[in-house]
Design an enzyme around this catalytic site. Structure first.
Site, PDB file in Angstrom:
ATOM      1  N   HIS A 115      56.574   9.940  53.001  1.00  0.00           N
ATOM      2  CA  HIS A 115      55.330   9.566  53.662  1.00  0.00           C
ATOM      3  C   HIS A 115      54.097  10.085  52.922  1.00  0.00           C
ATOM      4  O   HIS A 115      52.969   9.894  53.369  1.00  0.00           O
ATOM      5  CB  HIS A 115      55.350  10.105  55.105  1.00  0.00           C
TER       6      HIS A 115
ATOM      7  N   LYS B 128      51.042  10.213  50.398  1.00  0.00           N
ATOM      8  CA  LYS B 128      50.160   9.212  49.789  1.00  0.00           C
ATOM      9  C   LYS B 128      49.242   9.937  48.814  1.00  0.00           C
ATOM     10  O   LYS B 128      48.271  10.592  49.226  1.00  0.00           O
ATOM     11  CB  LYS B 128      49.310   8.498  50.848  1.00  0.00           C
TER      12      LYS B 128
ATOM     13  N   ASP C 214      45.763  12.145  35.174  1.00  0.00           N
ATOM     14  CA  ASP C 214      45.821  13.111  34.066  1.00  0.00           C
ATOM     15  C   ASP C 214      46.063  14.547  34.538  1.00  0.00           C
ATOM     16  O   ASP C 214      45.687  15.507  33.849  1.00  0.00           O
ATOM     17  CB  ASP C 214      44.531  13.052  33.235  1.00  0.00           C
TER      18      ASP C 214
ATOM     19  N   HIS D 272      44.611   5.919  62.044  1.00  0.00           N
ATOM     20  CA  HIS D 272      45.740   6.327  61.209  1.00  0.00           C
ATOM     21  C   HIS D 272      45.470   7.674  60.532  1.00  0.00           C
ATOM     22  O   HIS D 272      46.293   8.182  59.779  1.00  0.00           O
ATOM     23  CB  HIS D 272      46.005   5.246  60.158  1.00  0.00           C
TER      24      HIS D 272
ATOM     25  N   LYS E  79      44.969  11.617  59.623  1.00  0.00           N
ATOM     26  CA  LYS E  79      45.725  12.845  59.853  1.00  0.00           C
ATOM     27  C   LYS E  79      44.790  14.008  59.511  1.00  0.00           C
ATOM     28  O   LYS E  79      44.837  14.576  58.420  1.00  0.00           O
ATOM     29  CB  LYS E  79      46.979  12.903  58.995  1.00  0.00           C
TER      30      LYS E  79
ATOM     31  N   ASP F 272      35.982  24.597  63.695  1.00  0.00           N
ATOM     32  CA  ASP F 272      34.765  25.410  63.658  1.00  0.00           C
ATOM     33  C   ASP F 272      33.764  24.960  62.595  1.00  0.00           C
ATOM     34  O   ASP F 272      32.939  25.767  62.138  1.00  0.00           O
ATOM     35  CB  ASP F 272      35.121  26.888  63.430  1.00  0.00           C
TER      36      ASP F 272
END
Length: 686
Positions: free
Chosen positions: A268, A270, A275, A549, A551, A556
Site C-alpha cells: 500500500h 505510494k 536520484d 482518502h 492519511k 498542536d
C-alpha cells in the site's frame, strides 16, 4: 575475495573493487548478530551447524548480468576487504557461507567471525587482521542494533526540506516536474498504477506517465517500479499489464509485481524517489481516479479534465474494469456525477529522502530474490547533503517478513500513539478509515489513546472550572468507503466497525466517555465530519461525496504525520499491508494563536492545516482570521455549525443522504435527482 561495503544499514559485496553490480545486498535488521571465531573447534562447530541447515547442493554465487549505475564508496575502511567462498543454498531465504581455504592457526584465531541475519543468512567471514575484524563487527552492530525513535528503521533527520500538496492536481504536477529532472534513477511504488494517466491538465492534457518514463529511460535513466500483484478475485488493478507495457517500452524500465502468491494483504506504499535525493510520499497513487482540484467538481461532460477512466464513481457501481481501454468511459457522464477525490502528499529533500530510497531498495532486493528475477540489485547513495530547512523528518513504516524481508515494524502506529498521548491542545485527523480497538476484534489502540487524552482534558476542565475545553479532536472521514453502500456487505461491515469505534456498540469513544462523564457534552471535545459537493447535469441537481482518502494527523500545529497508512489493523499492525509515512516536527516557528493566547506554531503544520480548512469550510484563499486558533469556541462552532447547516440543505434538496435520520439502509436516497428550480439553486448556494 569479495569487496564489501557497509552503508545506511545495508551490507553488500562485489566480486572486485571495479565491479559495479553487487553479488548480494543484505539489510542489517535487529535480528543481525556477529560472533567471533577464536578457535578451530568453534570454526568447525559453526561450519557444521551451517551445513546442517542447508541442502547438499552447492553453487557458486553469481553476479547479475546487467550493470547498475550508482555511486560506490568503500566503507568502513579502504583496507576492509573480506573473503567468502562457496554458497550452500536451501532457498532464496536461507544461505550459509563457508570458507574452504586452508588458513594457518594464527590467521584462523584472530580474523574470522560469523554474521547471522535471523534465520535467513549466515556469512562466514575473514578480515585481514584482528583489528579489522573488530572494526567490522563493531560497525555492523552499530548499523543493526541502533534503536531509533518509534522503533523505526530510520532516524529523525534534521534540516529537511518539506513541501505539502493538497489534492492530485498539485501533487501530479510536482511529480511530473521531478521525473523530467531525473539524472540517474527513478523509484516508484504504488498500490495501483495507470501508465496512461496524465500528470498535467490545463488547456491541454500533458505529461502522460508512460511517455515521461520512456523518455527518461531512453536517456539512460534507470526506472524501477514496484506494484502490488493484486488479488484478482477481489479486484483487478491490471498490474500484470502494467509490467508488460512499461518493460516493453524500454530496457531501462524494470517492474516487479509482488507477491507471487496471492494473499489478503497488500502493498500500500505510494512513493516516488528521484536520484535518491528527492522523495514524494502520501496517499496518492499515480493512477486513474486520483487527479482532482481544490474545487472537487463532480461534473465534466466535455471531458476537459477527467478523460476516460479518470471519470470515476464506484458509488454508482462503476469499478475500474477494462483498464486496457484507458480512455473509454465507464459512466454516462451526461447523467451520472463523478466522485471527487481528496488527498494529501508531500515532497521531501535531504537525508529523509534517502531513507525513503532505502525502504525502496530493501523491498526491491527482497522481492527480486523472492521471485528470482535477474534484474539489478540496488544499493544506497552516500553523497552528503547541505543543511536545507529547519524541519525534522523521520520516515516510518509498516513492514514485515512477507512485505520486505524484515522483522515486523509498525513505527507509524507507534508514532501515532505517542503523538496522541503527547498532544497538548489539538489533534486534526483526515483518514480513509477509522477502525480501532473499541470495535470488537480490532487490535490497534488509536481510539483508546484518544479516549485517554480526552479524559485528561475533561478532568482538567473540571479541576480548573474552565468555561470551555482547551483540547479538541476533529476527524474528517468519507461518507462511506468506495462502492455502493446499499449493495455491498463489505462496505456495511466496515461502517459497522467504524460506528462501533466512534459511537455505538457499548465500548465506543463517545459511549465510554459519556458513561464516565455523564454531565459533559463529549461532542465539545471530538467531532467527526465528511465532505460532499453538488453540480448540475441535464437540468438536474446532482450530488456526490468527496472521497476522503487522506492519511494525515496534525498535532498542536507543530507536528504532522502523513503517508499511506489508514487507521485500521491492516495499516497499523505492521505484519499486514506495507505502508510508509513521514513525521515532520517543525523548528521553524511563527506566531499564531491557541486557546485564545499567542502561540508559536510550526510553519509546515500551520500552513497545511489552514490550507485544508479553507478548502473544507469554503473560505477565501488567504483567509485565516476565523480559523487561526483551532480550538477556540468560535472556531469549533464554525465547524459544527457549517456541517449542520450543509447537512440540512443537502437532505432538504436530495432527500435523506446522511445523518441521524438514516435509521436503515432503505432510508438512503438512491435514484433520480431533483430537477433544477430557482428555489433549489438558492438552497444549494445559500
Amino acid at each position: 575475495k569479495y569487496y564489501f561495503q557497509l552503508r545506511c544499514g545495508f551490507l553488500w559485496y562485489h566480486r572486485s573493487a571495479t565491479d559495479k553490480h553487487p553479488a548480494r545486498v543484505l539489510f542489517l535488521d535487529d535480528t543481525c548478530t556477529v560472533k567471533p571465531i577464536d578457535s578451530k573447534e568453534e570454526e568447525e562447530a559453526a561450519a557444521a551447524a551451517a551445513a546442517a541447515a542447508a541442502l547438499p547442493a552447492t553453487t557458486t554465487l553469481q553476479s547479475p548480468s546487467d550493470s547498475i549505475s550508482s555511486e560506490v564508496s568503500r566503507a568502513p575502511s579502504s583496507s576492509g576487504s573480506m573473503s567468502t567462498r562457496t554458497l550452500h543454498r536451501r532457498s532464496a531465504h536461507l544461505a550459509a557461507f563457508h570458507d574452504n581455504d586452508d588458513f594457518d592457526e594464527t590467521q584462523r584465531k584472530h580474523n574470522k567471525f560469523i554474521l547471522t541475519l535471523g534465520n535467513k543468512y549466515k556469512l562466514y567471514l575473514s578480515a585481514k587482521t584482528e583489528a579489522e575484524r573488530h572494526m567490522w563487527m563493531e560497525r555492523i552492530e552499530q548499523h543493526s542494533k541502533v534503536r531509533h525513535t518509534y522503533n523505526s528503521f530510520a532516524p529523525m533527520r534534521d534540516h529537511t526540506s518539506a513541501t505539502s500538496y493538497v489534492d492530485g492536481s498539485e501533487y501530479f504536477k510536482a511529480v511530473a516536474k521531478a521525473i523530467k529532472g531525473a539524472q540517474e534513477e527513478i523509484f516508484i511504488t504504488d498500490w495501483f498504477l495507470s501508465p496512461e494517466v496524465y500528470l498535467n491538465r490545463g488547456e491541454f492534457m500533458e505529461d502522460r506517465l508512460d511517455v515521461l518514463l520512456k523518455k527518461k529511460a531512453d536517456e539512460g535513466v534507470q526506472v524501477y517500479i514496484m506494484v502490488w500483484n493484486e488479488t484478482k478475485l477481489a479486484m483487478n488493478l491490471n498490474s500484470e499489464r502494467v509490467k508488460v507495457q512499461l518493460e516493453s517500452a524500454s530496457r531501462n524500465i524494470h517492474v516487479i509485481c509482488h507477491p507471487l502468491l496471492l494473499m489478503k494483504w497488500s502493498h500500500h506504499q505510494k512513493t516516488v524517489v528521484i536520484d535518491q535525493d528527492v522523495a514524494f510520499l502520501g496517499g496518492l497513487d499515480l493512477c486513474f481516479g486520483r487527479y482532482d482540484t481544490h474545487a472537487h467538481n463532480i461534473v465534466d461532460v466535455k471531458c476537459d479534465v477527467f478523460p476516460g477512466k479518470d471519470y470515476y464513481n464506484p458509488s454508482k457501481g462503476a469499478d475500474m474494469d477494462d483498464l486496457h481501454l484507458p480512455f473509454q468511459d465507464m459512466l454516462d457522464r451526461s447523467v451520472i456525477p463523478r466522485m471527487p477525490w481528496h488527498d494529501v502528499s508531500i515532497r521531501i529533500v535531504g537525508y529523509a529522502a534517502r531513507d525513503v530510497a532505502s525502504n525502496f531498495i530493501q523491498r526491491w532486493n527482497h522481492h527480486r530474490d523472492q521471485i528470482q528475477m535477474s534484474s539489478h540489485l540496488l544499493v544506497p547513495k552516500s553523497a552528503l547533503y547541505p543543511h536545507l530547512e529547519h524541519k525534522n523528518c523521520q520516515i516510518l513504516r509498516s513492514i514485515s517478513d512477507w512485505s520486505g524481508g524484515y522483522t515486523t515494524e509498525h513505527s507509524i502506529y507507534t508514532a501515532m500513539l505517542c503523538a496522541i498521548s503527547d498532544a497538548k491542545n489539538f489533534i486534526y485527523i483526515e483518514n480513509q478509515y477509522f477502525i480501532s480497538s473499541t470495535a470488537a476484534g480490532v487490535k490497534n489502540g488509536i481510539a483508546r489513546a484518544i479516549i485517554d487524552r480526552i479524559r485528561k482534558a475533561i478532568l482538567k476542565k473540571k479541576e480548573q472550572a474552565m468555561a470551555s475545553p482547551d483540547f479538541r479532536v476533529i476527524v474528517i472521514l468519507p461518507v462511506h468507503p468506495e462502492g455502493t453502500y446499499k449493495d455491498s456487505n463489505a462496505i456495511r461491515y466496515i461502517m459497522k466497525w467504524q460506528y462501533d469505534t466512534i459511537n455505538r456498540g457499548g465500548k465506543s469513544i463517545f459511549e465510554v466517555l459519556q458513561k464516565e462523564f455523564p454531565d459533559e457534552d463529549i461532542s465539545q471535545y471530538i467531532s467527526f465530519f465528511a465532505l460532499r459537493n453538488w453540480g448540475c447535469l441535464n437540468d438536474k441537481l446532482v450530488t456526490e461525496q468527496i472521497y476522503v482518502h487522506t492519511k494525515l494527523m496534525i498535532i498542536d500545529d507543530r507536528t504532522v504525520i502523513v503517508g499511506s497508512a489508514n487507521i485500521n489493523d491492516r495499516s497499523m499492525l505492521g505484519d499486514r499491508d506495507s505502508e510508509i509515512a513521514a513525521i515532520i516536527v517543525d523548528e521553524d516557528l511563527i506566531t499564531s494563536k491557541m486557546a485564545g493566547a499567542p502561540y508559536m506554531a510550526g510553519t509546515f503544520a500551520l500552513n497545511l492545516r489552514l490550507k485544508l480548512w479553507r478548502e473544507h469550510l469554503g473560505l477565501a484563499k488567504n483567509e485565516s482570521k476565523g480559523i487561526m486558533d483551532p480550538i477556540t469556541q468560535s472556531t469549533y462552532d464554525m465547524w459544527r455549525g457549517t456541517a449542520k447547516n450543509n447537512t440540512a440543505i443537502f437532505n432538504s434538496i436530495f432527500g435523506v443522504l446522511e445523518g441521524d435520520d438514516v435509521q436503515d439502509v432503505k432510508n438512503i436516497v438512491h435514484g433520480d435527482f431533483p430537477t433544477i428550480s430557482t428555489d433549489l439553486v438558492d438552497k444549494a448556494t445559500g
